[in-house]
Motif scaffolding. Structure first.
Motif, PDB file in Angstrom:
ATOM      1  N   SER A  14       1.359  -1.102   0.301  1.00  0.00           N
ATOM      2  CA  SER A  14       0.027   0.117   0.382  1.00  0.00           C
ATOM      3  C   SER A  14       0.820   1.205   0.484  1.00  0.00           C
ATOM      4  O   SER A  14       1.984   1.837   0.858  1.00  0.00           O
ATOM      5  CB  SER A  14      -0.816  -0.060   1.184  1.00  0.00           C
ATOM      6  N   GLU A  61      -0.160   3.939   1.966  1.00  0.00           N
ATOM      7  CA  GLU A  61      -0.409   4.872   2.381  1.00  0.00           C
ATOM      8  C   GLU A  61       0.669   4.313   4.061  1.00  0.00           C
ATOM      9  O   GLU A  61       1.948   3.863   3.229  1.00  0.00           O
ATOM     10  CB  GLU A  61      -1.100   4.080   3.219  1.00  0.00           C
ATOM     11  N   LEU A  62       0.690   6.152   4.031  1.00  0.00           N
ATOM     12  CA  LEU A  62       2.244   6.031   5.824  1.00  0.00           C
ATOM     13  C   LEU A  62       1.932   4.892   6.279  1.00  0.00           C
ATOM     14  O   LEU A  62       1.353   5.022   6.886  1.00  0.00           O
ATOM     15  CB  LEU A  62       2.363   7.145   5.183  1.00  0.00           C
ATOM     16  N   TYR A  64       8.050  12.036   6.050  1.00  0.00           N
ATOM     17  CA  TYR A  64       7.585  11.558   6.976  1.00  0.00           C
ATOM     18  C   TYR A  64       7.851  11.896   8.045  1.00  0.00           C
ATOM     19  O   TYR A  64       9.145  11.057   7.906  1.00  0.00           O
ATOM     20  CB  TYR A  64       6.921  10.803   6.338  1.00  0.00           C
TER      21      TYR A  64
END
Length: 119
Positions: free
Chosen positions: A25, A27-28, A77
Motif C-alpha cells: 500500500s 499509505e504511510l 514523514y
C-alpha cells in the motif's frame, strides 16, 4: 513484569508464522510506528524493546534507521513525531558503537531505493 522476556512479548500479531503476505500500500506506515511506540512502553527499566538492550533491538535497528531516512527524505514523514519512546530508542541506539559501525550513508540509501522502488 516477571519471567523471561522474549521476542513474543513484542511481536506484532501480523508477524505470526501463519500470516500471508499482504498487498503493498502507498499509505504511510503510521499505525506500524504507533505499534512500535506501544511495544517500547511495555517495560520501564530502559529505553529498549525489552527494557535493556537485547537482540530485539539489534534486529529492528537497521530497518527503523532505513525507514526513518527514506520516509523523511521522500515523503517528509517524521516517524518520531508524537512517538517519544521511539525517538528516545533511536537516540540511544545511535549512541551504540556497534551500531555506529553499521550506519548507512543516507544519500546512497535514498538513491538506491529510488532506483529500485520508484523507477
Amino acid at each position: 513484569m516477571g519471567g523471561a522476556r522474549t521476542v513474543q512479548d513484542i511481536r506484532p500479531p501480523s508477524l505470526d508464522s501463519t500470516s500471508q503476505p499482504q498487498p503493498c500500500s502507498m499509505e504511510l506506515p503510521g499505525p506500524q510506528f504507533d505499534y512500535l511506540e506501544k511495544a517500547l512502553d511495555k517495560f520501564d527499566d530502559g529505553p529498549f524493546f525489552l527494557g535493556q538492550f537485547s537482540q530485539v533491538d539489534i534486529v529492528y535497528a537497521p530497518f527503523i534507521e532505513r525507514f526513518q531516512i527514506f520516509l523523511g527524505e521522500m515523503f517528509k514523514y517524521d516517524i518520531t513525531s508524537g512517538r517519544i519512546k521511539l525517538a528516545k530508542w533511536i537516540e540511544e541506539v545511535n549512541k551504540l558503537d556497534g551500531h555506529k559501525q553499521t550506519k548507512v550513508d543516507p544519500k546512497i540509501m535514498v538513491d538506491l531505493y529510488k532506483k529500485k522502488y520508484l523507477a
